[in-house]
Enzyme design. Structure first.
Site, PDB file in Angstrom:
ATOM      1  N   ARG A 166      51.000  37.284  26.306  1.00 16.26           N
ATOM      2  CA  ARG A 166      49.850  36.408  26.410  1.00 16.26           C
ATOM      3  C   ARG A 166      48.856  36.671  25.293  1.00 16.26           C
ATOM      4  NH1 ARG A 166      48.013  36.239  32.062  1.00 16.26           N
ATOM      5  NH2 ARG A 166      49.641  34.688  31.944  1.00 16.26           N
ATOM      6  N   TYR A 167      48.614  37.943  25.053  1.00 14.09           N
ATOM      7  CA  TYR A 167      47.662  38.331  24.022  1.00 14.09           C
ATOM      8  C   TYR A 167      48.441  38.630  22.750  1.00 14.09           C
ATOM      9  CZ  TYR A 167      44.511  39.088  28.000  1.00 14.09           C
ATOM     10  OH  TYR A 167      43.748  38.944  29.119  1.00 14.09           O
ATOM     11  N   ARG A 210      49.761  42.677  22.512  1.00 16.92           N
ATOM     12  CA  ARG A 210      50.249  43.488  23.627  1.00 16.92           C
ATOM     13  C   ARG A 210      51.015  42.640  24.629  1.00 16.92           C
ATOM     14  NH1 ARG A 210      45.100  42.150  23.585  1.00 16.92           N
ATOM     15  NH2 ARG A 210      43.763  41.970  25.420  1.00 16.92           N
ATOM     16  N   CYS A 253      57.764  48.482  45.425  1.00 20.63           N
ATOM     17  CA  CYS A 253      56.519  49.223  45.521  1.00 20.63           C
ATOM     18  C   CYS A 253      56.643  50.176  46.691  1.00 20.63           C
ATOM     19  CB  CYS A 253      55.352  48.290  45.761  1.00 20.63           C
ATOM     20  SG  CYS A 253      55.099  47.183  44.379  1.00 20.63           S
ATOM     21  N   CYS A 298      51.151  45.829  49.154  1.00 16.00           N
ATOM     22  CA  CYS A 298      49.738  45.551  49.391  1.00 16.00           C
ATOM     23  C   CYS A 298      49.608  44.110  49.850  1.00 16.00           C
ATOM     24  CB  CYS A 298      48.928  45.732  48.114  1.00 16.00           C
ATOM     25  SG  CYS A 298      49.247  47.314  47.332  1.00 16.00           S
ATOM     26  N   CYS A 316      48.435  41.581  47.161  1.00 14.81           N
ATOM     27  CA  CYS A 316      49.135  41.619  45.877  1.00 14.81           C
ATOM     28  C   CYS A 316      49.174  40.249  45.204  1.00 14.81           C
ATOM     29  CB  CYS A 316      50.553  42.119  46.075  1.00 14.81           C
ATOM     30  SG  CYS A 316      51.465  42.171  44.515  1.00 14.81           S
ATOM     31  N   ARG A 321      51.197  39.517  42.820  1.00  8.08           N
ATOM     32  CA  ARG A 321      52.595  39.186  42.516  1.00  8.08           C
ATOM     33  C   ARG A 321      53.462  39.183  43.770  1.00  8.08           C
ATOM     34  NH1 ARG A 321      52.347  43.090  38.007  1.00  8.08           N
ATOM     35  NH2 ARG A 321      51.075  41.959  36.507  1.00  8.08           N
ATOM     36  N   ASP A 355      42.771  36.986  42.715  1.00 13.24           N
ATOM     37  CA  ASP A 355      43.436  35.832  42.115  1.00 13.24           C
ATOM     38  C   ASP A 355      43.670  34.699  43.114  1.00 13.24           C
ATOM     39  OD1 ASP A 355      43.650  36.827  39.532  1.00 13.24           O
ATOM     40  OD2 ASP A 355      45.469  37.956  40.022  1.00 13.24           O
ATOM     41  N   ASP A 389      40.734  36.772  36.123  1.00 16.20           N
ATOM     42  CA  ASP A 389      41.949  36.494  35.360  1.00 16.20           C
ATOM     43  C   ASP A 389      42.133  34.977  35.431  1.00 16.20           C
ATOM     44  OD1 ASP A 389      44.130  37.095  33.789  1.00 16.20           O
ATOM     45  OD2 ASP A 389      44.798  38.735  35.083  1.00 16.20           O
ATOM     46  N   LYS A 447      42.018  37.633  30.923  1.00 19.33           N
ATOM     47  CA  LYS A 447      40.869  38.160  31.667  1.00 19.33           C
ATOM     48  C   LYS A 447      39.551  37.765  31.016  1.00 19.33           C
ATOM     49  CE  LYS A 447      43.821  41.995  32.932  1.00 19.33           C
ATOM     50  NZ  LYS A 447      44.924  41.649  32.025  1.00 19.33           N
TER      51      LYS A 447
HETATM   52  C1  LIG Z   1      46.013  42.367  31.809  1.00 18.39           C
HETATM   53  C2  LIG Z   1      47.066  41.995  30.908  1.00 18.39           C
HETATM   54  C3  LIG Z   1      47.258  42.673  29.700  1.00 18.39           C
HETATM   55  C4  LIG Z   1      46.374  43.810  29.270  1.00 18.39           C
HETATM   56  O1  LIG Z   1      45.065  43.392  29.065  1.00 18.39           O
HETATM   57  P1  LIG Z   1      43.948  44.425  28.663  1.00 18.39           P
HETATM   58  O2  LIG Z   1      42.689  43.639  28.705  1.00 18.39           O
HETATM   59  O3  LIG Z   1      44.297  44.902  27.292  1.00 18.39           O
HETATM   60  O4  LIG Z   1      43.975  45.541  29.642  1.00 18.39           O
HETATM   61  C5  LIG Z   1      48.274  42.249  28.882  1.00 18.39           C
HETATM   62  N1  LIG Z   1      49.063  41.215  29.215  1.00 18.39           N
HETATM   63  C6  LIG Z   1      48.902  40.539  30.356  1.00 18.39           C
HETATM   64  C7  LIG Z   1      49.793  39.397  30.659  1.00 18.39           C
HETATM   65  C8  LIG Z   1      47.908  40.912  31.243  1.00 18.39           C
HETATM   66  O5  LIG Z   1      47.751  40.246  32.398  1.00 18.39           O
HETATM   67  S1  SF4 Z   2      49.395  45.354  44.220  1.00 20.84           S
HETATM   68 FE1  SF4 Z   2      51.467  44.445  44.402  1.00 20.84          FE
HETATM   69  S2  SF4 Z   2      52.606  45.225  42.667  1.00 20.84           S
HETATM   70 FE2  SF4 Z   2      50.803  46.525  42.941  1.00 20.84          FE
HETATM   71  S3  SF4 Z   2      51.483  48.224  44.265  1.00 20.84           S
HETATM   72 FE3  SF4 Z   2      50.613  46.675  45.577  1.00 20.84          FE
HETATM   73  S4  SF4 Z   2      52.372  45.429  46.214  1.00 20.84           S
HETATM   74 FE4  SF4 Z   2      52.983  46.562  44.415  1.00 20.84          FE
END
Ligand SMILES: *Cc1c(COP(=O)(O)O)cnc(C)c1O
Ligand code: SF4
Length: 441
Positions: A127-128, A131, A140, A144, A147, A149, A308, A345, A352
């Site tokens: 995305r960025y 990174r 996990c 959670c 979560c 995801r 989210d 996000d 973010k």
């Molecule tokens: C959060 C995230 C990152 C890392 O973002 P930072 O602001 O550098 O911590 C990188 N890729 C994705 C897809 C993310 O959601």
């Molecule tokens: S937030 Fe989601 S991915 Fe993270 S530890 Fe909890 S269940 Fe696992």
């Protein structure tokens, strides 16, 4: 006999009662494999071990929830639940299914952050510019309830294969602009030691990868997983950073403190990414206490996430104003490094976006009026004769940019500020006024 100093030894008693022949020992309790083998996955097991009971009607609803989003709680994390007041308990709320999860509100989305859409190869979200997020596990220690995801964790169809991991590593190797790899999941520490060692070794071999970070909730929900052997492996792969997710001060226990100590002693910088959750930590005082306790354990609060728009989380969401209120109560009131950055996000994959209370009261040509945390209003006189660095902002030719494409050197609002390529405005795709212009041509 168990010596783990939990306020709620009920769970331990329950284990010793049910396993009459095999006496549960302190070593068992502290063995992460034992914790995983004895994870609570059914309502019956939860009832038996905690002594909490639900009505038949409630159980039906909970079952329905579990069939959509699986239940799994480590005995350790369950032992932190305040049994007497469990319905209001922040640990219980994060761990135990709530039928409200089945309510899909209008704004809910399966993949609100477009992690799957911004994905060049399965498991990677790019995305960025510099990174990537690399999902290497879908399991996990605990699922959670909040979560983001949820769509992926625990789903046997999304367990990353060795081939998928290799494809991800290959993508990172081929893209020289990636200097930071964020390993997440699921939880990377659910992988066997040797497997994690292999992934870290492969990533470390890539010259342009400058840092690796791991996102893991294991220090919170299964601290015993932070074994001497795991730490020995992690230590080999510096510079390695770790972000964990403590959401409430009650999660900081002697066991999690020991895990954090081991990691910090291994030279791993520790960060924390909390999620703002209604009924769990939506209180300035709770957040202040949490962040201060984290510092005591050498963990630097990094992000406070607005919850989210993932499906089934509506009961956990707060208004953004609650986050702003929390930030207001932290900035200036406590150590600067106990203050995380509050972010939303962006739905749709925008990344973010930081949110802060307003500190600028007004501004003139060279004077700015600011207010501090106490409400004091102050002036800062700006210089009359400011001369910027004398490079002429020829960023494309700058040494610092040598391994970047010129097009990557400035984007978005930054590009407007630099102004070196003559761009004076950013225009949303499909802008009606410009469409009309096209028509007139
Ligand atoms: C959060 C995230 C990152 C890392 O973002 P930072 O602001 O550098 O911590 C990188 N890729 C994705 C897809 C993310 O959601
Ligand atoms: S937030 Fe989601 S991915 Fe993270 S530890 Fe909890 S269940 Fe696992």
């Amino acid at each position: 006999m168990i010596v783990e100093r939990s306020k709620n030894p009920f769970i331990l008693e329950a284990f010793t009662k049910t396993k009459r022949k095999v006496q549960l020992t302190q070593n068992d309790w502290k063995d992460y494999k034992w914790q995983l083998n004895n994870s609570i996955k059914t309502i019956a097991a939860f009832e038996k071990l905690t002594g909490i009971t639900f009505l038949e009607r409630e159980k039906e609803e909970i079952e329905k929830t579990i069939s959509k989003f699986p239940l799994s709680i480590t005995p350790y994390y369950a032992s932190l639940i305040d049994k007497k007041n469990y319905r209001e308990d922040p640990i219980f709320k994060q761990a135990f299914p709530n039928p409200a999860e089945l309510e899909i509100s209008k704004c809910d989305m399966r993949d609100p952050l477009h992690e799957d859409k911004d994905s060049p190869t399965k498991g990677i979200t790019h995305r960025y510019p510099d990174r990537v997020l690399f999902l290497i596990s879908n399991r996990c220690a605990m699922y959670c309830r909040h979560c983001t995801r949820k769509r992926k964790v625990g789903d046997p169809d999304s367990v990353p294969s060795r081939e998928q991991i290799l494809a991800g590593i290959y993508y990172i190797r081929k893209n020289r602009s990636i200097r930071d790899v964020l390993l997440s999941g699921g939880d990377p520490f659910m992988l066997p030691d040797e497997y994690l060692d292999w992934i870290l070794t492969e990533l470390n071999r890539i010259k342009h990868v400058e840092v690796i970070r791991i996102g893991s909730r294991i220090p919170v929900v299964l601290p015993y997983r932070i074994t001497k052997n795991l730490v020995r492996i992690l230590k080999k792969h510096h510079p390695l950073w770790l972000n964990t997710q403590f959401n409430h001060p009650r999660e900081i226990t002697p066991a999690s403190q020991e895990a954090l100590k081991r990691l910090a002693d291994a030279g791993i910088p520790l960060g924390n990414q909390s999620v703002l959750l209604a009924g769990v930590n939506d209180c300035p005082q709770i957040m202040k206490k949490l962040n201060q306790k984290l510092l005591q354990n050498r963990v630097r609060p990094y992000y406070l996430f607005q919850c989210d728009l993932s499906e089934g989380l509506s009961h956990f969401r707060t208004p953004i104003g609650k986050g702003v209120e929390i930030m207001e109560s932290l900035v200036g009131h406590t150590s600067g490094f106990a203050v995380p950055r509050y972010v939303v996000d962006a739905p749709g994959g925008g990344g973010k976006i930081p949110i802060m209370p307003n500190y600028i009261v007004s501004w003139s040509t060279n004077k700015i009026i600011l207010r501090n945390y106490e409400g004091v209003i102050t002036t800062y006189q700006e210089p009359d004769n400011y001369k910027p660095i004398s490079c002429g902002r020829n960023c494309a030719k700058c040494d610092l940019q040598s391994n970047m494409e010129p097009k990557e050197s400035a984007i978005g609002v930054e590009k407007l500020l630099v102004g070196s390529d003559g761009t004076i405005s950013l225009i949303p795709e499909g802008n009606l006024r410009l469409k009309l212009r096209e028509k007139w041509k």
